[in-house]
Design a protein around this motif. Structure first.
Motif, PDB file in Angstrom:
ATOM      1  N   THR A   1       0.824  -1.203   0.000  1.00  0.00           N
ATOM      2  CA  THR A   1       0.000   0.000   0.000  1.00  0.00           C
ATOM      3  C   THR A   1       0.862   1.260   0.000  1.00  0.00           C
ATOM      4  O   THR A   1       0.644   2.189  -0.791  1.00  0.00           O
ATOM      5  CB  THR A   1      -0.933   0.010   1.223  1.00  0.00           C
ATOM      6  OG1 THR A   1      -1.688  -1.200   1.244  1.00  0.00           O
ATOM      7  CG2 THR A   1      -1.888   1.190   1.164  1.00  0.00           C
ATOM      8  N   ARG A   2       1.859   1.286   0.876  1.00  0.00           N
ATOM      9  CA  ARG A   2       2.746   2.450   0.902  1.00  0.00           C
ATOM     10  C   ARG A   2       3.652   2.475  -0.335  1.00  0.00           C
ATOM     11  O   ARG A   2       4.055   3.542  -0.801  1.00  0.00           O
ATOM     12  CB  ARG A   2       3.583   2.453   2.185  1.00  0.00           C
ATOM     13  CG  ARG A   2       2.778   2.608   3.464  1.00  0.00           C
ATOM     14  CD  ARG A   2       1.795   3.762   3.418  1.00  0.00           C
ATOM     15  NE  ARG A   2       2.457   5.051   3.200  1.00  0.00           N
ATOM     16  CZ  ARG A   2       1.812   6.183   2.996  1.00  0.00           C
ATOM     17  NH1 ARG A   2       0.484   6.202   2.930  1.00  0.00           N
ATOM     18  NH2 ARG A   2       2.480   7.307   2.816  1.00  0.00           N
ATOM     19  N   GLY A   3       3.952   1.291  -0.863  1.00  0.00           N
ATOM     20  CA  GLY A   3       4.696   1.226  -2.112  1.00  0.00           C
ATOM     21  C   GLY A   3       3.905   1.826  -3.261  1.00  0.00           C
ATOM     22  O   GLY A   3       4.452   2.522  -4.128  1.00  0.00           O
ATOM     23  N   MET A   4       2.596   1.575  -3.271  1.00  0.00           N
ATOM     24  CA  MET A   4       1.736   2.171  -4.288  1.00  0.00           C
ATOM     25  C   MET A   4       1.760   3.689  -4.190  1.00  0.00           C
ATOM     26  O   MET A   4       1.784   4.402  -5.202  1.00  0.00           O
ATOM     27  CB  MET A   4       0.309   1.645  -4.087  1.00  0.00           C
ATOM     28  CG  MET A   4      -0.666   1.975  -5.206  1.00  0.00           C
ATOM     29  SD  MET A   4      -0.308   1.051  -6.702  1.00  0.00           S
ATOM     30  CE  MET A   4       0.271   2.347  -7.758  1.00  0.00           C
ATOM     31  N   LYS A   5       1.793   4.181  -2.947  1.00  0.00           N
ATOM     32  CA  LYS A   5       1.873   5.629  -2.740  1.00  0.00           C
ATOM     33  C   LYS A   5       3.193   6.170  -3.290  1.00  0.00           C
ATOM     34  O   LYS A   5       3.243   7.238  -3.915  1.00  0.00           O
ATOM     35  CB  LYS A   5       1.774   5.928  -1.236  1.00  0.00           C
ATOM     36  CG  LYS A   5       1.664   7.407  -0.912  1.00  0.00           C
ATOM     37  CD  LYS A   5       0.310   7.942  -1.308  1.00  0.00           C
ATOM     38  CE  LYS A   5       0.162   9.412  -0.909  1.00  0.00           C
ATOM     39  NZ  LYS A   5      -1.134   9.967  -1.373  1.00  0.00           N
ATOM     40  N   GLU A   6       4.264   5.421  -3.072  1.00  0.00           N
ATOM     41  CA  GLU A   6       5.584   5.837  -3.546  1.00  0.00           C
ATOM     42  C   GLU A   6       5.620   5.877  -5.074  1.00  0.00           C
ATOM     43  O   GLU A   6       6.146   6.814  -5.675  1.00  0.00           O
ATOM     44  CB  GLU A   6       6.641   4.866  -3.005  1.00  0.00           C
ATOM     45  CG  GLU A   6       8.030   5.424  -2.970  1.00  0.00           C
ATOM     46  CD  GLU A   6       8.929   4.720  -1.950  1.00  0.00           C
ATOM     47  OE1 GLU A   6       9.971   4.187  -2.368  1.00  0.00           O
ATOM     48  OE2 GLU A   6       8.587   4.702  -0.757  1.00  0.00           O
ATOM     49  N   ILE A   7       5.044   4.852  -5.687  1.00  0.00           N
ATOM     50  CA  ILE A   7       4.989   4.793  -7.160  1.00  0.00           C
ATOM     51  C   ILE A   7       4.228   5.992  -7.714  1.00  0.00           C
ATOM     52  O   ILE A   7       4.698   6.680  -8.628  1.00  0.00           O
ATOM     53  CB  ILE A   7       4.315   3.480  -7.620  1.00  0.00           C
ATOM     54  CG1 ILE A   7       5.208   2.278  -7.312  1.00  0.00           C
ATOM     55  CG2 ILE A   7       4.000   3.537  -9.123  1.00  0.00           C
ATOM     56  CD1 ILE A   7       4.513   0.933  -7.495  1.00  0.00           C
ATOM     57  N   SER A   8       3.036   6.235  -7.171  1.00  0.00           N
ATOM     58  CA  SER A   8       2.201   7.313  -7.714  1.00  0.00           C
ATOM     59  C   SER A   8       2.802   8.688  -7.418  1.00  0.00           C
ATOM     60  O   SER A   8       2.745   9.592  -8.257  1.00  0.00           O
ATOM     61  CB  SER A   8       0.773   7.224  -7.169  1.00  0.00           C
ATOM     62  OG  SER A   8       0.743   7.288  -5.765  1.00  0.00           O
ATOM     63  N   ARG A   9       3.407   8.858  -6.242  1.00  0.00           N
ATOM     64  CA  ARG A   9       4.011  10.151  -5.896  1.00  0.00           C
ATOM     65  C   ARG A   9       5.103  10.526  -6.897  1.00  0.00           C
ATOM     66  O   ARG A   9       5.136  11.640  -7.423  1.00  0.00           O
ATOM     67  CB  ARG A   9       4.601  10.099  -4.488  1.00  0.00           C
ATOM     68  CG  ARG A   9       5.188  11.429  -4.017  1.00  0.00           C
ATOM     69  CD  ARG A   9       5.964  11.260  -2.708  1.00  0.00           C
ATOM     70  NE  ARG A   9       5.109  10.808  -1.637  1.00  0.00           N
ATOM     71  CZ  ARG A   9       5.373   9.752  -0.859  1.00  0.00           C
ATOM     72  NH1 ARG A   9       6.474   9.041  -1.039  1.00  0.00           N
ATOM     73  NH2 ARG A   9       4.555   9.411   0.103  1.00  0.00           N
ATOM     74  N   VAL A  10       5.997   9.575  -7.152  1.00  0.00           N
ATOM     75  CA  VAL A  10       7.099   9.846  -8.082  1.00  0.00           C
ATOM     76  C   VAL A  10       6.573   9.963  -9.515  1.00  0.00           C
ATOM     77  O   VAL A  10       6.965  10.863 -10.263  1.00  0.00           O
ATOM     78  CB  VAL A  10       8.168   8.737  -7.998  1.00  0.00           C
ATOM     79  CG1 VAL A  10       9.277   8.993  -9.004  1.00  0.00           C
ATOM     80  CG2 VAL A  10       8.741   8.661  -6.600  1.00  0.00           C
ATOM     81  N   GLY A  11       5.666   9.059  -9.882  1.00  0.00           N
ATOM     82  CA  GLY A  11       5.140   9.063 -11.246  1.00  0.00           C
ATOM     83  C   GLY A  11       4.427  10.339 -11.604  1.00  0.00           C
ATOM     84  O   GLY A  11       4.608  10.896 -12.703  1.00  0.00           O
ATOM     85  N   ILE A  12       3.600  10.854 -10.685  1.00  0.00           N
ATOM     86  CA  ILE A  12       2.886  12.104 -10.935  1.00  0.00           C
ATOM     87  C   ILE A  12       3.874  13.266 -11.020  1.00  0.00           C
ATOM     88  O   ILE A  12       3.752  14.145 -11.871  1.00  0.00           O
ATOM     89  CB  ILE A  12       1.816  12.340  -9.850  1.00  0.00           C
ATOM     90  CG1 ILE A  12       0.696  11.295  -9.987  1.00  0.00           C
ATOM     91  CG2 ILE A  12       1.240  13.750  -9.940  1.00  0.00           C
ATOM     92  CD1 ILE A  12      -0.246  11.228  -8.804  1.00  0.00           C
ATOM     93  N   HIS A  13       4.868  13.264 -10.144  1.00  0.00           N
ATOM     94  CA  HIS A  13       5.894  14.307 -10.172  1.00  0.00           C
ATOM     95  C   HIS A  13       6.608  14.344 -11.523  1.00  0.00           C
ATOM     96  O   HIS A  13       6.964  15.418 -12.024  1.00  0.00           O
ATOM     97  CB  HIS A  13       6.915  14.058  -9.057  1.00  0.00           C
ATOM     98  CG  HIS A  13       7.997  15.095  -8.983  1.00  0.00           C
ATOM     99  ND1 HIS A  13       7.872  16.251  -8.245  1.00  0.00           N
ATOM    100  CD2 HIS A  13       9.229  15.151  -9.570  1.00  0.00           C
ATOM    101  CE1 HIS A  13       8.981  16.974  -8.390  1.00  0.00           C
ATOM    102  NE2 HIS A  13       9.817  16.323  -9.184  1.00  0.00           N
ATOM    103  N   LEU A  14       6.793  13.169 -12.128  1.00  0.00           N
ATOM    104  CA  LEU A  14       7.505  13.090 -13.410  1.00  0.00           C
ATOM    105  C   LEU A  14       6.598  13.302 -14.619  1.00  0.00           C
ATOM    106  O   LEU A  14       7.062  13.271 -15.752  1.00  0.00           O
ATOM    107  CB  LEU A  14       8.211  11.736 -13.519  1.00  0.00           C
ATOM    108  CG  LEU A  14       9.349  11.505 -12.510  1.00  0.00           C
ATOM    109  CD1 LEU A  14       9.878  10.075 -12.607  1.00  0.00           C
ATOM    110  CD2 LEU A  14      10.493  12.508 -12.713  1.00  0.00           C
ATOM    111  N   GLY A  15       5.291  13.496 -14.367  1.00  0.00           N
ATOM    112  CA  GLY A  15       4.380  13.805 -15.470  1.00  0.00           C
ATOM    113  C   GLY A  15       3.356  12.747 -15.786  1.00  0.00           C
ATOM    114  O   GLY A  15       2.581  12.898 -16.744  1.00  0.00           O
ATOM    115  N   GLY A  16       3.316  11.662 -15.021  1.00  0.00           N
ATOM    116  CA  GLY A  16       2.312  10.620 -15.244  1.00  0.00           C
ATOM    117  C   GLY A  16       0.963  10.988 -14.650  1.00  0.00           C
ATOM    118  O   GLY A  16       0.848  11.910 -13.830  1.00  0.00           O
TER     119      GLY A  16
END
Length: 330
Positions: A213-228
């Motif tokens: 669950t926290r890994g999913m947060k990490e993925i989305s946090r970085v991904g959105i920051h990079l433009g996803g």
């Protein structure tokens, strides 16, 4: 009927080659190992990478890349992320510029932090399609129902790839968020490796649920920051891929993590697994990236210390648990 060339005779590439051959396509596999080439052509097997399979006669293996790509309609890069650039360079001048390049690798380039589609485009003028999602080669080869995503900057090519691969057991969606698709597929390898470490230590379902669950947060946090786009990370190439790699023993990342959690060194683990463990390279690449862009990746940060700084895994978990209190939403 199309001619499709796979560069790399690994497990997933072989499984997809069989799938396309069953759809009456002409399929070539290039591999630098003559033993793999001979096993495919003579024994109709590829026991080095994926056992107990029969490879159809429509699949031919080559030890020469130029021969393999001759007259190809599509070229699939079925190689690990760290050799995507060198293989792309090898392709230069060997295929027409209108031939789509399909990448099934997951990761970013070390030191440059570039997505793999960007790396390919720097070396070739061809359209690039990313094919990604929760898909163990062993299950694809057995025709167990599987769903993936095709993405490209030019979505007409993603639709072509969707049509090329779709079967009654292999469903392909399209998604125009190529940044999100690539970042989700890359970071989930880090979380899967960490999940294996937890299993190796002997923790239970509660711990893994928290990590995922926290890994999913990490993925989305970085991904959105990079433009996803946020919704991409809760789809097949984010959540879907995360689930399958964190929970299955088919996952090389989870298996490697399990051994690390049991006390083996990273070098010994990589020797024992015998194939590329993308999570190790991804962890190093995203650790470097997070330092540059100043974004929080606590799981990646701690796994990096376990892999490269001899941090005790159990102590690392305790330090994660005792970080400053915060809201779940942020």
């Amino acid at each position: 009927m199309s001619k499709v060339t796979f560069l790399g005779g690994g497990s997933f590439g072989t499984a997809l080659a069989i799938l396309l051959a069953k759809k009456n396509n002409i399929v070539s596999i290039y591999d630098r190992s003559i033993n793999v080439v001979n096993d495919i052509n003579i024994n109709r097997k590829n026991d080095k990478f994926i056992k107990n399979l029969t490879i159809l006669e429509e699949v031919t293996a080559f030890n020469d890349i130029e021969e393999a790509v001759k007259d190809a309609d599509y070229v699939v890069l079925a190689v690990p992320s760290h050799v995507i650039r060198s293989v792309s360079k090898q392709l230069k001048g060997k295929i027409p510029d209108n031939i789509p390049i399909i990448s099934i690798a997951k990761g970013i380039e070390e030191h440059t932090d570039k997505r793999l589609s960007v790396v390919i485009k720097e070396e070739l003028d061809n359209p690039v399609v990313i094919l990604s999602g929760p898909s163990h080669a062993e299950e694809v080869a057995l025709e167990l129902p599987t769903a993936l995503v095709a993405s490209s900057e030019k979505m007409e090519y993603a639709s072509e790839v969707q049509n090329l691969f779709m079967t009654s057991s292999f469903r392909v969606y399209t998604n125009d968020d190529i940044i999100g698709v690539e970042i989700g597929g890359a970071i989930k390898n880090i979380i899967a490796l960490a999940a294996g470490v937890l299993d190796g230590i002997g923790y239970g379902d509660n711990t893994k649920a928290a990590l995922m669950t926290r890994g999913m947060k990490e993925i989305s946090r970085v991904g959105i920051h990079l433009g996803g786009k946020a919704e991409t990370f809760y789809g097949l190439t984010g959540m879907g891929d995360l689930i399958v790699t964190c929970t299955s023993m088919h996952s090389r990342n989870r298996r490697a993590g399990l051994l690390i959690g049991q006390g083996l060194s990273v070098d010994k683990v990589l020797d024992e697994v015998g194939m590329v463990v993308e999570g190790v390279k991804a962890c190093k690449a995203f650790y470097e990236l997070k330092e540059k862009i100043n974004i929080s990746m606590p799981i990646t940060d701690m796994l990096y210390k376990v892999l490269f700084e001899d941090k005790n895994p159990k102590q690392g978990v305790e330090e994660l648990m005792l970080r400053d209190k915060k809201s779940e939403i942020f």
